[in-house]
Structure formats: C-alpha cells, structure tokens
Design an enzyme around this catalytic site. Structure first.
Site, PDB file in Angstrom:
ATOM      1  N   HIS A  49       0.822  -1.221   0.000  1.00  0.00           N
ATOM      2  CA  HIS A  49       0.000   0.000   0.000  1.00  0.00           C
ATOM      3  C   HIS A  49       0.853   1.266   0.000  1.00  0.00           C
ATOM      4  CE1 HIS A  49       0.299  -0.120   4.549  1.00  0.00           C
ATOM      5  NE2 HIS A  49       0.375   1.173   4.354  1.00  0.00           N
ATOM      6  N   ASP A  87       0.041  -7.674   1.690  1.00  0.00           N
ATOM      7  CA  ASP A  87       0.507  -6.286   1.711  1.00  0.00           C
ATOM      8  C   ASP A  87       2.034  -6.242   1.773  1.00  0.00           C
ATOM      9  OD1 ASP A  87       0.505  -3.541   1.825  1.00  0.00           O
ATOM     10  OD2 ASP A  87      -0.128  -3.418   3.928  1.00  0.00           O
ATOM     11  N   SER A 120       4.467   2.762   7.999  1.00  0.00           N
ATOM     12  CA  SER A 120       4.137   1.630   7.135  1.00  0.00           C
ATOM     13  C   SER A 120       5.333   1.108   6.365  1.00  0.00           C
ATOM     14  CB  SER A 120       3.071   2.042   6.119  1.00  0.00           C
ATOM     15  OG  SER A 120       1.810   1.587   6.521  1.00  0.00           O
TER      16      SER A 120
END
Length: 291
Positions: A90, A137, A235
C-alpha cells in the site's frame, strides 16, 4: 457482534498533501517533507520510541513516493540485498515512482552523514495484493543501482525457509520515523526511533478487527495500551526478532495497518508476516532462499 473498530486503509502509510509537487530526482527533501500534511494535520514519530544509535539499523530505509501531482507519500522499508528493498504494497500502490534513502538515521536531511538517495526501476507489489483487506501487503523494489555496503548500509536477514520460528509471546524490535501520538500538531521525526513491541497471538487482532482482516499471513502486535508501536508514517517498516535456533537477527514482519480511532487508543496493530513470502521474494529477484 458488531465491531467498534474501523479499519483505516493505508493507516500507517499515509498519503501526504504538499503545496508543490516533489519530483523524485530532487534530493533536497528536508524542508519540504517537514511541512507535509494531510488536511492540515502534521505528523510526528513511532510510539514510545527512543533514538537509534548511528549505524545500529543499517538495513532501515525511508521511501518517498510520488505520482507527479500534489501528493507524495512517506513510508519505511528495509534493504534485503544491495539492490532490493521490501515495503508494504500500500506504500507504492498509488504512486508511479519512489526515492529510497539509505545509509542515514536522518533521511529528511540530505546533508546528514551517510545519506544516499537511490531510485527504484522495478516496483513489484504482490500480485494478490488486496487494498480492501490489506492482504498480501508486501512489495519488492528493485533499485536503479547497487548501493555500496558498509557499516551504515547492510541488508537485513530474512527468515530461513523451513525455520520453526514461533512468534507468539516474543518481543520484536520496530524502527521508523512515524508519529509519536495522535496529536495533529507535530512533524516527522528527524531521527530514526526504535521500540520493543510484544508479539501476540493473532486472535488478539481478530477480536479487534474481525476475522476477515486476519489470517496466517499476518502478525499481531500489542500496543500496551497505545504506548508502544507503529503509527502514521511507519508503514512498510521492519519488525525484527532474534532467531535463537541460528543465532541471528531476522526480519519477521513489516508494518501494515492499525485502527482508524488512532494509534494511542490501545488497539493492536497488524504486520505482514514475512515467513509467508520468502519464496515469493526470491522468485522476484530478492536474495536466494536460505534453508
């Protein structure tokens, strides 16, 4: 039972609006990135962290991505070879190019010691990446050139293919430049921060988010009441543990998502479990599988 926790998609790899576009070839990110904001909000650093020592985490990288408009993104990642980086899918899904900064604890300062900026040439998100569930992910970035390995730039080890590495109850080490709390007033951290976090059974995250978002490809990390753990801007960053079977530190997770209510409310966070992707990484140009 209806869940009270709302999933924040791309929760820990945020899109950051800027007044002017950043072209990835521009190496001067320090003043511009400091003023990144989303709907007027600014960001700080990893929860409960303390500054990392110089060269303590030579595999940690910062990733600044662009789509050549007024939006850019900031994420963490890790060097796994002299030419490959792993991060969350992402972190790159909405962008067309990325600048990877290695060799420094201060990626927002282009004059910091060891600072080196390299661009990606191949971006390989997992083909099964699901942006709705944040499943699969993970992404592999191939850099435009090999980076020079030294005490400030070294790849992290990935788990061996058939290792019996039970993570439940272990303590992991997280690093990143993301938020320190949910206060909207703050900045990205100048310095890389580190924090120990407890890895817990996935049922803890099932209880928070529901079974649709959790599976064996993910790792659940408790936040000790919202006092430690990743937050916005972290992230794709690495979670490492010491593998006593082989006497080595290995990366076992990368930051994926948390709760929409905020990072300090106490809900657990979810990481991509790397033991599920070792063969995929090797098959797409990453380091060879270690048995």
């Amino acid at each position: 039972m209806e869940k009270t926790v709302k999933l924040l998609l791309c929760a820990l790899g945020i899109l950051l609006a800027v007044e002017a576009s950043l072209f990835p070839a521009d190496p001067i990110f320090d003043e511009t990135i400091r003023n990144l904001n989303l709907n007027g909000n600014k960001f700080e650093k990893v929860l409960g962290g303390m500054p990392a020592e110089e060269n303590e985490f030579p595999y940690q990288v910062a990733i600044i991505s662009t789509n050549f408009t007024d939006y850019d993104g900031f994420c963490g990642g890790s060097l796994i070879s002299s030419r490959h980086v792993i991060t969350a899918a992402h972190c790159i899904a909405s962008f067309v190019a990325s600048s990877v900064i290695v060799g420094t604890n201060q990626p927002l300062n282009h004059s910091s010691p060891g600072y080196l900026e390299v661009f990606d040439t191949i971006r390989t998100p997992h083909p099964k990446y699901d942006s709705g569930l944040l499943d699969y992910d993970i992404a592999l970035l191939t850099l435009a050139r090999d980076v020079p390995l030294g005490e400030n730039i070294q790849p992290v080890l990935l788990p061996r293919l058939n290792t019996n590495l039970n993570l439940d109850g272990r303590t992991g080490l997280l690093t990143g430049w993301g938020k320190i709390n949910d206060d909207p007033n703050g900045y990205l951290s100048d310095d890389l921060l580190k924090v120990n976090v407890p890895i817990v059974n996935n049922q803890n995250c099932v209880n928070a988010y529901g079974p649709i978002y959790l599976n064996e490809r993910k790792v659940c990390v408790a936040t000790q009441g919202g006092t430690v753990g990743p937050c916005l801007g972290d992230s794709g960053g690495p979670l490492v543990v010491f593998d006593s079977e082989f006497g080595e530190t290995v990366q076992v997770g990368l930051v994926s998502f948390g709760a929409a209510q905020g990072c300090t409310v106490g809900f657990p966070t979810v990481f991509t479990r790397l033991t599920s992707y070792i063969q995929w990484i090797a098959d797409n140009g990453g380091p060879a599988v270690r048995i």
